[in-house]
Design a protein around this motif. Sequence first.
Motif, mmCIF file in Angstrom:
data_model
loop_
_atom_site.group_PDB
_atom_site.id
_atom_site.type_symbol
_atom_site.label_atom_id
_atom_site.label_comp_id
_atom_site.label_asym_id
_atom_site.label_seq_id
_atom_site.Cartn_x
_atom_site.Cartn_y
_atom_site.Cartn_z
ATOM 1 N N LEU A 61 19.337 -26.339 6.216
ATOM 2 C CA LEU A 61 18.276 -25.391 6.520
ATOM 3 C C LEU A 61 18.424 -24.822 7.925
ATOM 4 N N SER A 62 19.631 -24.894 8.458
ATOM 5 C CA SER A 62 19.857 -24.324 9.783
ATOM 6 C C SER A 62 20.089 -22.822 9.645
ATOM 7 N N GLY A 63 20.012 -22.140 10.750
ATOM 8 C CA GLY A 63 20.257 -20.699 10.722
ATOM 9 C C GLY A 63 19.051 -19.922 10.242
ATOM 10 N N ASP A 64 19.298 -18.682 9.883
ATOM 11 C CA ASP A 64 18.243 -17.762 9.468
ATOM 12 C C ASP A 64 18.006 -17.914 7.967
ATOM 13 N N ILE A 65 17.008 -18.707 7.614
ATOM 14 C CA ILE A 65 16.730 -18.985 6.195
ATOM 15 C C ILE A 65 15.511 -18.235 5.683
ATOM 16 N N LEU A 66 14.839 -17.465 6.535
ATOM 17 C CA LEU A 66 13.561 -16.847 6.158
ATOM 18 C C LEU A 66 13.599 -16.095 4.835
ATOM 19 N N GLU A 103 5.226 -18.071 -6.882
ATOM 20 C CA GLU A 103 5.801 -16.747 -6.655
ATOM 21 C C GLU A 103 6.432 -16.611 -5.267
ATOM 22 N N ALA A 104 6.101 -17.530 -4.363
ATOM 23 C CA ALA A 104 6.674 -17.511 -3.010
ATOM 24 C C ALA A 104 8.094 -18.065 -3.115
ATOM 25 N N ASP A 105 9.058 -17.164 -3.243
ATOM 26 C CA ASP A 105 10.421 -17.599 -3.548
ATOM 27 C C ASP A 105 11.340 -17.709 -2.335
ATOM 28 N N THR A 106 10.812 -17.446 -1.141
ATOM 29 C CA THR A 106 11.594 -17.593 0.089
ATOM 30 C C THR A 106 10.728 -18.297 1.139
ATOM 31 N N PRO A 107 11.342 -18.874 2.162
ATOM 32 C CA PRO A 107 10.543 -19.469 3.238
ATOM 33 C C PRO A 107 9.579 -18.462 3.878
ATOM 34 N N ARG A 108 10.006 -17.213 4.058
ATOM 35 C CA ARG A 108 9.106 -16.205 4.639
ATOM 36 C C ARG A 108 7.871 -16.014 3.753
ATOM 37 N N ALA A 109 8.070 -15.913 2.458
ATOM 38 C CA ALA A 109 6.943 -15.715 1.540
ATOM 39 C C ALA A 109 5.990 -16.908 1.578
ATOM 40 N N LEU A 110 6.538 -18.121 1.647
ATOM 41 C CA LEU A 110 5.691 -19.310 1.696
ATOM 42 C C LEU A 110 4.945 -19.379 3.026
ATOM 43 N N LEU A 111 5.617 -19.080 4.125
ATOM 44 C CA LEU A 111 4.939 -19.046 5.426
ATOM 45 C C LEU A 111 3.831 -18.003 5.441
ATOM 46 N N VAL A 160 16.147 -16.281 2.458
ATOM 47 C CA VAL A 160 17.061 -16.874 1.477
ATOM 48 C C VAL A 160 16.208 -17.511 0.378
ATOM 49 N N PRO A 161 16.435 -17.140 -0.880
ATOM 50 C CA PRO A 161 15.642 -17.734 -1.966
ATOM 51 C C PRO A 161 15.750 -19.263 -1.974
ATOM 52 N N PHE A 162 14.632 -19.916 -2.276
ATOM 53 C CA PHE A 162 14.616 -21.378 -2.316
ATOM 54 C C PHE A 162 15.698 -21.923 -3.255
ATOM 55 N N GLU A 163 15.927 -21.231 -4.353
ATOM 56 C CA GLU A 163 16.950 -21.667 -5.304
ATOM 57 C C GLU A 163 18.322 -21.761 -4.633
ATOM 58 N N GLU A 164 18.645 -20.769 -3.804
ATOM 59 C CA GLU A 164 19.923 -20.785 -3.085
ATOM 60 C C GLU A 164 19.963 -21.880 -2.028
ATOM 61 N N LEU A 165 18.796 -22.275 -1.526
ATOM 62 C CA LEU A 165 18.724 -23.354 -0.549
ATOM 63 C C LEU A 165 18.794 -24.729 -1.227
ATOM 64 N N GLY A 166 18.768 -24.742 -2.551
ATOM 65 C CA GLY A 166 18.882 -25.998 -3.287
ATOM 66 C C GLY A 166 17.561 -26.618 -3.692
ATOM 67 N N TYR A 167 16.496 -25.834 -3.688
ATOM 68 C CA TYR A 167 15.178 -26.365 -4.045
ATOM 69 C C TYR A 167 14.775 -25.948 -5.444
ATOM 70 N N ASP A 168 14.362 -26.948 -6.226
ATOM 71 C CA ASP A 168 13.850 -26.669 -7.557
ATOM 72 C C ASP A 168 12.322 -26.657 -7.500
ATOM 73 N N SER A 169 11.700 -26.382 -8.616
ATOM 74 C CA SER A 169 10.240 -26.251 -8.636
ATOM 75 C C SER A 169 9.542 -27.560 -8.267
ATOM 76 N N GLU A 208 9.787 -23.967 11.975
ATOM 77 C CA GLU A 208 10.283 -25.321 12.247
ATOM 78 C C GLU A 208 9.476 -26.360 11.476
ATOM 79 N N GLU A 209 8.161 -26.182 11.404
ATOM 80 C CA GLU A 209 7.319 -27.108 10.633
ATOM 81 C C GLU A 209 7.642 -27.008 9.144
ATOM 82 N N LEU A 210 7.894 -25.801 8.673
ATOM 83 C CA LEU A 210 8.273 -25.634 7.276
ATOM 84 C C LEU A 210 9.615 -26.310 7.009
ATOM 85 N N ARG A 211 10.571 -26.141 7.906
ATOM 86 C CA ARG A 211 11.873 -26.817 7.755
ATOM 87 C C ARG A 211 11.685 -28.322 7.629
#
Length: 85
Positions: free
Chosen positions: A25-30, A66-74, A32-41, A7-10
């Motif tokens: 960013l609702s639902g299970d995004i853990l 290299e952390a390309d998903t919310p799970r990897a960043l968390l 999902v690649p950041f690119e698919e979520l609409g985030y650029d570098s 939730e804090e990451l969201r």
Amino acid sequence: MAQMTLEELRDTLVACAGEGDAVDLSGDILDVPFEELGYDSLALMESAARIERAYGISLPEEATSEADTPRALLDLVNGITASAV
């Protein structure tokens, strides 16, 4: 040191998305690649900077990119906060 929650990451990602960006960013995004979520570098770099300030940590630039998903960043953030105790 406190662990970052999804939730804090969201909240951080929404704050860094930009004014006109419609990011869902609702639902299970853990896993999902950041690119698919609409985030650029640039948005991810801004998110990382906010996380560093909020948690008083330093995120290695290479590991952050290299952390390309919310799970990897968390996992990265929480691994660093756990070792900073």
